[in-house]
Scaffold this active site. Sequence first.
Site, mmCIF file in Angstrom:
data_model
loop_
_atom_site.group_PDB
_atom_site.id
_atom_site.type_symbol
_atom_site.label_atom_id
_atom_site.label_comp_id
_atom_site.label_asym_id
_atom_site.label_seq_id
_atom_site.Cartn_x
_atom_site.Cartn_y
_atom_site.Cartn_z
ATOM 1 N N GLU A 1 0.860 -1.188 0.000
ATOM 2 C CA GLU A 1 0.000 0.000 0.000
ATOM 3 C C GLU A 1 0.891 1.231 0.000
ATOM 4 O OE1 GLU A 1 -3.525 2.324 2.486
ATOM 5 O OE2 GLU A 1 -3.253 0.155 2.782
ATOM 6 N N GLU B 1 4.829 5.299 3.303
ATOM 7 C CA GLU B 1 4.267 6.610 3.628
ATOM 8 C C GLU B 1 5.417 7.529 4.042
ATOM 9 O OE1 GLU B 1 2.414 9.612 3.733
ATOM 10 O OE2 GLU B 1 0.856 8.057 3.724
ATOM 11 N N ASP C 1 9.990 7.784 0.303
ATOM 12 C CA ASP C 1 9.478 7.952 -1.053
ATOM 13 C C ASP C 1 9.207 6.593 -1.703
ATOM 14 O OD1 ASP C 1 9.165 8.585 -3.819
ATOM 15 O OD2 ASP C 1 10.366 10.399 -3.550
ATOM 16 N N ASP D 1 -2.653 11.889 -2.794
ATOM 17 C CA ASP D 1 -2.631 13.347 -2.897
ATOM 18 C C ASP D 1 -3.147 13.739 -4.279
ATOM 19 O OD1 ASP D 1 -1.944 16.085 -3.088
ATOM 20 O OD2 ASP D 1 -0.279 15.807 -1.694
ATOM 21 N N LYS E 1 -4.115 21.360 -8.899
ATOM 22 C CA LYS E 1 -3.773 22.348 -9.917
ATOM 23 C C LYS E 1 -3.203 21.651 -11.151
ATOM 24 C CE LYS E 1 -2.881 26.066 -6.615
ATOM 25 N NZ LYS E 1 -1.884 27.033 -6.099
ATOM 26 N N THR F 1 -11.818 4.688 5.041
ATOM 27 C CA THR F 1 -10.862 5.448 5.838
ATOM 28 C C THR F 1 -11.436 6.812 6.213
ATOM 29 O OG1 THR F 1 -9.822 6.542 3.951
ATOM 30 C CG2 THR F 1 -9.013 4.333 4.537
ATOM 31 N N ARG F 2 -10.702 7.501 7.091
ATOM 32 C CA ARG F 2 -11.164 8.836 7.495
ATOM 33 C C ARG F 2 -11.111 9.815 6.332
ATOM 34 N NH1 ARG F 2 -7.111 12.570 9.409
ATOM 35 N NH2 ARG F 2 -4.996 11.773 9.161
ATOM 36 N N TYR F 3 -10.226 9.570 5.364
ATOM 37 C CA TYR F 3 -10.178 10.430 4.182
ATOM 38 C C TYR F 3 -11.450 10.263 3.352
ATOM 39 C CZ TYR F 3 -5.275 10.921 5.420
ATOM 40 O OH TYR F 3 -4.106 11.179 6.095
#
Length: 236
Positions: free
Chosen positions: A69, A94, A121, A143, A147, A215-217
């Site tokens: 993940e 992460e 990374d 993420d 833009k 998830t909380r997201y």
Amino acid sequence: MSTSDTDPTTPRRNFYGRLKGKTLNARQRQDFDEVLPDFLLDGVSREDNPERVMLDIDAIAQRKPLWLEVGFGSGEHLVHQAKANPNVQFIGCEIYVNGVASLLGKIRREGVENILIHAGDARDLLDVLPANSLDKMFLLYPDPWPKARHHRRRFVTPEHLDPLAAKLKSGHEFRVATDIEDYVRQTLEEVPRAGFTLTEAPEDLSTAWEDWFSTRYEQKALREGRSPHYMTFIRD
């Protein structure tokens, strides 16, 4: 173990985004000192592995399926999957320090043991994973880089997808979840080009996986009126 063809003399990559949020509390700092060493995946960073030697997957996975993940956030989904699949070895990647801290707390409280952590990374990890070493891969609420000039920073670009395609076994799953419509667009364009086939019709992406853990997201997205999309790709 074999040597990667990644040139160790190449310039270091730029990383965009936050590395750390609010100051860690005493319990979180203790988890970094006491819990992380037992779950840390060694030999991934350029500092630890400057020659970019491939990881020993037999030693890491111990003949278990290996699931990855990338961007595990606070670790809810990763811990859920690890508890539900004790015969699978997980790698969680992460770079956000506070997310790693949240995962460490969950590992300590839940007692899961089948997770290894790369706190850095994802590109460095993909450098040193051998070809055909992954059995499943998750990219959940990455993420969005909303833009237009930042879309090249998204994970669903050739810089990430091409090495991922080389590491994921043929016929195995790559799952992507996002609530951002333009991220869906780019995912549907870029992932098939890297050697994957979408299993659903593009207009039917609203059904979560049977083993999904919201998830909380995702809960934040739902509260704010955005619709989750769940995409399953199979490596050709």
